[in-house]
Design an enzyme around this catalytic site. Sequence first.
Site, PDB file in Angstrom:
ATOM      1  N   ASP A  14      23.950  45.020  54.342  1.00 49.09           N
ATOM      2  CA  ASP A  14      23.700  45.269  52.930  1.00 49.09           C
ATOM      3  C   ASP A  14      24.765  46.258  52.469  1.00 49.09           C
ATOM      4  OD1 ASP A  14      22.183  45.509  50.422  1.00 49.09           O
ATOM      5  OD2 ASP A  14      21.642  47.498  51.186  1.00 49.09           O
ATOM      6  N   LEU A  15      25.046  46.302  51.176  1.00 45.23           N
ATOM      7  CA  LEU A  15      26.049  47.232  50.658  1.00 45.23           C
ATOM      8  C   LEU A  15      25.407  48.406  49.914  1.00 45.23           C
ATOM      9  CD1 LEU A  15      28.724  44.658  49.369  1.00 45.23           C
ATOM     10  CD2 LEU A  15      28.722  45.935  51.520  1.00 45.23           C
ATOM     11  N   ASP A  16      24.776  48.103  48.767  1.00 46.33           N
ATOM     12  CA  ASP A  16      24.225  49.167  47.918  1.00 46.33           C
ATOM     13  C   ASP A  16      23.152  49.969  48.643  1.00 46.33           C
ATOM     14  OD1 ASP A  16      25.862  48.121  45.976  1.00 46.33           O
ATOM     15  OD2 ASP A  16      24.266  47.083  44.896  1.00 46.33           O
TER      16      ASP A  16
ATOM     17  N   ASP B 162      18.914  48.987  53.788  1.00 43.91           N
ATOM     18  CA  ASP B 162      17.973  50.050  53.436  1.00 43.91           C
ATOM     19  C   ASP B 162      16.640  49.540  52.911  1.00 43.91           C
ATOM     20  OD1 ASP B 162      17.940  50.614  50.063  1.00 43.91           O
ATOM     21  OD2 ASP B 162      19.468  49.288  50.879  1.00 43.91           O
TER      22      ASP B 162
END
Length: 239
Positions: A16-18, A188
Amino acid sequence: MQFFRHLKPVKAMTFDLDDTLYDNRPVILQVEAQMVQWLHATHPVSATRSFDWWRDIKRDLAKQDNWLPNDVTLWRFKQIEYGLGLLGYTSQQAKLAAEQAIEKVLSLRSDFTVPDQTHRVMRELAQQLPLIAITNGNVDVEKIGLADYFTLVLKAGPDGYAKPHGQLFDKAQQHLGLPAQHILHVGDHLISDVMGAKQSGLQACWFNDQQVDIYHSHRARLLPDVEITALPQLLTLID
């Protein structure tokens, strides 16, 4: 670091990025504030309606087209286009304004600096494993300097349904050509990332830098395989 299951050998990772590789919360707050200012200055008629009015338009559009929440860029485009149409713009004027707004959004969206620690960890991981980004957002990985670490970047909308739907996880697994159980997804969000990865057969690493107690979280559906509180802990999983 906390283990909930015995990890199988990790031969690739998806990310995941954000809010995983950087704190996206202040970025989004800034983008939203600056976009309101831009929209009001560039299209003053937009200021004649409240934030709630604009929010209701976005919600109503999603009811009419349930695909839109899978593509945050298209969803915002439609919100602005439809809202300005209601405020008197012609269809051509509303479309042009929405296109200009999206150009501004995407520019602001990727205008931040990724932490040095993230670069150090991702650089070391990329030297040992293939890495893939899987995001529900619209950040430009080239502009924020993360593109070189990934063999593939998958974005909800252009590439398929948003997480936790399995489509992007399945595409990542097919690209890697590895058994899903040897791929570790790092993210997250307990639903989008942990539940999504586990339901697609991947191992799941929950990035919990907010000190959330998983046993008291309303988002918890499935336990991850492992929980980390800082990215460098990932390096110990591939030793």
